[in-house]
Design an enzyme around this catalytic site. Sequence first.
Site, PDB file in Angstrom:
ATOM      1  N   ASP A   1      -3.737 -45.872  -9.304  1.00 14.37           N
ATOM      2  CA  ASP A   1      -4.114 -47.337  -9.011  1.00 14.37           C
ATOM      3  C   ASP A   1      -5.390 -47.268  -8.215  1.00 14.37           C
ATOM      4  O   ASP A   1      -6.285 -46.599  -8.348  1.00 14.37           O
ATOM      5  CB  ASP A   1      -2.786 -47.878  -8.353  1.00 14.37           C
ATOM      6  CG  ASP A   1      -2.745 -49.339  -8.358  1.00 14.37           C
ATOM      7  OD1 ASP A   1      -3.798 -50.081  -7.751  1.00 14.37           O
ATOM      8  OD2 ASP A   1      -1.838 -50.116  -9.049  1.00 14.37           O
TER       9      ASP A   1
ATOM     10  N   HIS B   1      -4.628 -53.164  -3.731  1.00 13.76           N
ATOM     11  CA  HIS B   1      -3.423 -53.256  -4.874  1.00 13.76           C
ATOM     12  C   HIS B   1      -2.454 -51.974  -4.844  1.00 13.76           C
ATOM     13  O   HIS B   1      -1.315 -51.926  -5.137  1.00 13.76           O
ATOM     14  CB  HIS B   1      -4.308 -53.415  -6.353  1.00 13.76           C
ATOM     15  CG  HIS B   1      -3.591 -53.742  -7.389  1.00 13.76           C
ATOM     16  ND1 HIS B   1      -2.871 -52.874  -8.206  1.00 13.76           N
ATOM     17  CD2 HIS B   1      -3.347 -54.820  -7.905  1.00 13.76           C
ATOM     18  CE1 HIS B   1      -2.398 -52.999  -9.391  1.00 13.76           C
ATOM     19  NE2 HIS B   1      -2.546 -54.481  -9.142  1.00 13.76           N
TER      20      HIS B   1
ATOM     21  N   SER C   1       1.500 -56.472 -12.327  1.00 15.32           N
ATOM     22  CA  SER C   1       1.450 -55.178 -11.526  1.00 15.32           C
ATOM     23  C   SER C   1       2.260 -55.309 -10.438  1.00 15.32           C
ATOM     24  O   SER C   1       2.484 -54.292  -9.625  1.00 15.32           O
ATOM     25  CB  SER C   1      -0.175 -55.065 -11.066  1.00 15.32           C
ATOM     26  OG  SER C   1      -0.382 -56.246 -10.295  1.00 15.32           O
TER      27      SER C   1
END
Length: 643
Positions: free
Chosen positions: A46, A110, A435
């Site tokens: 990620d 994220h 996600s």
Amino acid sequence: MKEEVVIFPNKNHHLQTTRSWDFLHFPQRIRREHTVESDIIVGIIDSGIWPESDCFIDTGYGPPPIKWQGSCDGLTNFHCNMKLIGAKYYKNDGGFSPTDIQSPRDSLGHGTHVASVIACNLVNSEGLSGLGRGIARGGVPSSRIAVYKVCWSTGCADEDIIEAFCDAINDGVDLLSISIVNSVSSYSENTIAFMSFQAMNKGILTTMAAGNDGPGPISIKNVAPWALTVAASASDRNYVTNLMLGNGKTLMGVSVNTFDPNGYSPLVYGGSVPNKRNGASSSQSRLCKPNSLNPILVKGKIVICDEYNFGEAAISAGAIGMVIQANATKDDSSVFALPTTYVDMRSTGYILRYVSSSSNPIGSILKSTQVFDASAPYIASFSSRGPNPITPHILKPDLCAPGVKILGAWTLANSPTRLQEDLRRLPYNIVSGTSSACPHVTAAAAYVKSFHPSWSPAAIKSALMTTATKMSEEKTPQAEFAYGAGQINPERARKPGLVYDITLVDYLKFLCGQGYRNNDLKFLSGMHSVCNRYGTENAWNLNMPSFSIPVMPSTHFNVTYTRTVTNVGPSSSIYQAQIIAPPGLNIQVVPNVLHFSSVRQTQTFAVVFVGRISVGNNIVSASLSWVSSTNTVRSPIVVFVRN
């Protein structure tokens, strides 16, 4: 060159971005194998991680498992611990932007959010400025994590993704989570499909996001059958943001607004205040396009916009709030850089009539409040849908999990909106996307693996799918193409009774049946003459725990699928086939009773589908359940008209 293994064009890809675990009936005090869970290592590919977050403190942890071969060496201003046991970063093109941090440290937020959904410690959290306040926790809070940073301000490059997968596999992770979508292409040309195959071959299950391009059909991106593809569902926690008008009327909208109200402010319609000095027209300013709003007429006011945006134009023009007219379903309340609410067209019409008829139109946007969403679970409108564009006989997505308004840890290197104009730096954020759903399933897989360390990736995937909670076709007309087998139920998945297992050879025979040549599969599997050695198998007979049957419209069909189940429950068990199907679809199972006398014993059966789909009825849902005195092993069935 003879050293060449396989060639991929180096494309750039994008990320797909606590009440959710309780909503899944997976409480804090669920039964756990703590010793084994702390030996589970989850690899996360990620945007990195914020290592100082309370979610990743290592109090009470011992040394990493002996199997761990990874490292956290040679990093500047970054330290691992006994929970965060590995961290690496990749940027092979060397092109860093000023906002990129050249370490595994997360500058986007994220990756930190994903990691916290999986493995956050139990933390007393203030949530996002008081929203979502309570105990934040991941699904497997005792597990270890290793992060592989491949995503930057410019995206996520294939060459970096490949290297991260290789390192993670060699480092000794048990599972991989990747919330990055790739363009749909053949399995041998798609980097995530290719590398997740390598992971599967080493006993590592890869969980990946379905994509955020829904609700249109065939919008799903990650479809490799050896990986687990996750759609996003809504939990029962929602946020509403009210707008109070000067005439006493209160209108309800949606957003995640962390700002306290500061009295009433003037209201102005964006279409009435174009920045003509910049050459902007009212057709641009009504949409609040960048540099389209007149600062003199907007400063200190709440601007009404006809198109969804995150507020860059409003902030740069000096607005102190924003009202956005809904032109589509909006079920994923977003965080904005200024007080904002998103209202339906009827409410917008009322607001505009009030603005045009009042000599002093004013309003006040209140801070969001948490409400109960009784209609949950349902699939988010943004969640990508099937059918599978590469292999229609393989159902995708596989499962769904909460992915709407999910609270998780965040980076302190960026704001919750990632906008330069937003100066807030907060330890938690509320995010929506597949996600956010993907790490829920990664954690559930880790939970199952903690009870069954020797199970194959396919067995773990099967356990999660056959124990999933059935979703409603009425709430989600795309049915299985939206939610797969249903919503995960981690506690049930640890005792599935039967599993549909798949070996490396099974996958290779499937690929040979799909037309892949020996040379293609040499690179994928490392073996020579694969198809000559193993032969081929039809896609519909790959031993998936689901059934996808493409048919021609208004044409009679009669097809047979074969499956094999392995007993992982009581040694002596009898399972009876139970079919649920609508009129016009006849399903027969041969044999319809399975007798088991030992654990790991296998039984093979055939499922015959007969019927006709009429015009206008493009999707028909059904199910096959193997029912014993202790278990129900449910497989979704979808018959659909192939375009």
